[in-house]
Design a protein around this motif. Structure first.
Motif, short mmCIF file in Angstrom:
data_model
loop_
_atom_site.label_atom_id
_atom_site.label_comp_id
_atom_site.label_asym_id
_atom_site.label_seq_id
_atom_site.Cartn_x
_atom_site.Cartn_y
_atom_site.Cartn_z
N ALA A 76 38.74 37.04 30.14
CA ALA A 76 38.79 37.13 31.61
C ALA A 76 39.29 38.49 32.08
O ALA A 76 39.20 38.81 33.26
CB ALA A 76 39.66 36.02 32.18
N GLY A 77 39.80 39.28 31.15
CA GLY A 77 40.27 40.62 31.52
C GLY A 77 41.75 40.66 31.81
O GLY A 77 42.35 39.66 32.25
N THR A 78 42.36 41.80 31.54
CA THR A 78 43.77 42.05 31.84
C THR A 78 43.85 43.11 32.92
O THR A 78 43.39 44.24 32.72
CB THR A 78 44.53 42.53 30.60
OG1 THR A 78 44.49 41.51 29.59
CG2 THR A 78 45.98 42.84 30.93
N LYS A 79 44.42 42.75 34.04
CA LYS A 79 44.59 43.72 35.13
C LYS A 79 45.84 44.54 34.85
O LYS A 79 46.96 44.01 34.77
CB LYS A 79 44.72 43.00 36.47
CG LYS A 79 44.83 43.95 37.65
CD LYS A 79 44.91 43.18 38.96
CE LYS A 79 45.02 44.12 40.14
NZ LYS A 79 45.11 43.38 41.43
N LEU A 80 45.66 45.83 34.68
CA LEU A 80 46.78 46.73 34.40
C LEU A 80 47.15 47.49 35.67
O LEU A 80 46.31 48.18 36.27
CB LEU A 80 46.41 47.72 33.30
CG LEU A 80 47.46 48.76 32.93
CD1 LEU A 80 48.72 48.09 32.39
CD2 LEU A 80 46.91 49.75 31.93
N ILE A 81 48.42 47.35 36.07
CA ILE A 81 48.93 48.02 37.26
C ILE A 81 49.86 49.13 36.80
O ILE A 81 50.81 48.88 36.04
CB ILE A 81 49.68 47.03 38.16
CG1 ILE A 81 48.71 45.92 38.62
CG2 ILE A 81 50.29 47.74 39.36
CD1 ILE A 81 49.41 44.76 39.30
N ILE A 82 49.57 50.35 37.23
CA ILE A 82 50.40 51.50 36.86
C ILE A 82 51.26 51.89 38.07
O ILE A 82 50.74 52.11 39.17
CB ILE A 82 49.54 52.72 36.45
CG1 ILE A 82 48.52 52.32 35.38
CG2 ILE A 82 50.44 53.85 35.93
CD1 ILE A 82 49.12 51.83 34.11
#
Lengths: 109, 114
Positions: free
Chosen positions: A101-107
């Motif tokens: 489902a994907g990993t949302k990466l927040i920087i």
């Protein structure tokens, strides 16, 4: 059944390192892919692993352990533009891709 | 170099209306072609794939259909849209060899069914 598991969301700091894990179960195995997808855009290819070990490509590296059904994507020297979703996909014996489902990466700065 | 283009980029359609999404690939011959749908919080769902003209494999039974009238053209259609058809549709291609299977995606088409 076939399944790909990866965390839904991760947060990291600009300049730091982050590791995104992925576990897979496929009927047969013909490789593990990582794609990057910015919001509202199409996925773009990052890496492909079919043998155990680490593949390095600039700031991004991908690791595979076939015996554990496990992969990770390692991002170094994080930049704000790395904020995106990272998709893990396993290729089964019929050369079909099974997608996580994907990993949302927040920087964060 | 190879390019892939799909259109329209965005569309809003009422329930029960027809749908047609088009995809073309340039710079390669006899590509494998794919239609995927991406729903929020879910993985890419393979809808159709094609290894040649007129050869379509359906992965998920539903009210959608696909056609490949030319080697580098792939069309996704529906006669009557459902609310559940809303999503982000992606066309993709790969080479005929299966050793890497890297996919190249089009820009995507966001469909909202009201």
């Amino acid at each position: 059944g076939q399944n790909i598991d990866q965390p839904t969301e991760m947060t990291a700091t600009e300049g730091a390192i982050v590791q995104i894990n992925c576990t897979y179960q496929t009927s047969g195995f013909n490789g593990l892919f990582w794609y990057q997808q910015h919001a509202g855009e199409a996925p773009t290819f990052l890496s492909y692993n079919v043998l155990d070990g680490l593949e390095e490509k600039g700031r991004f590296s991908s690791f595979l352990s076939r015996s554990k059904g496990y992969s990770y994507l390692l991002l170094k020297e994080l930049q704000m533009k790395d904020s995106a979703s990272y998709l893990c996909a396993g290729m089964d014996s019929n050369y079909q891709l099974i997608w996580g489902a994907g990993t949302k990466l927040i920087i964060k700065p | 170099s190879q390019t892939i283009h799909q259109w329209p980029a965005t569309l809003v359609q009422p329930v029960g209306s027809p749908l047609s999404l088009e995809c073309t690939v340039e710079g390669t011959s006899n590509p494998n072609l794919y239609w995927y749908r991406q729903a929020a919080g879910r993985g890419l769902q393979l809808l159709f794939y094609s290894v040649g003209i007129g050869q379509i494999s359906s992965e998920v039974p539903q009210n959608l259909s696909a056609s490949r009238p030319q080697d580098r053209q792939f069309i996704l259609s529906s006669k009557k849209l459902l609310l559940s058809d809303s999503g982000f549709y992606l066309c993709a291609w790969s080479t005929g060899t299966s050793d890497t299977g890297e996919l190249f995606f089009g820009e995507g088409s966001r469909l909202t069914v009201l």
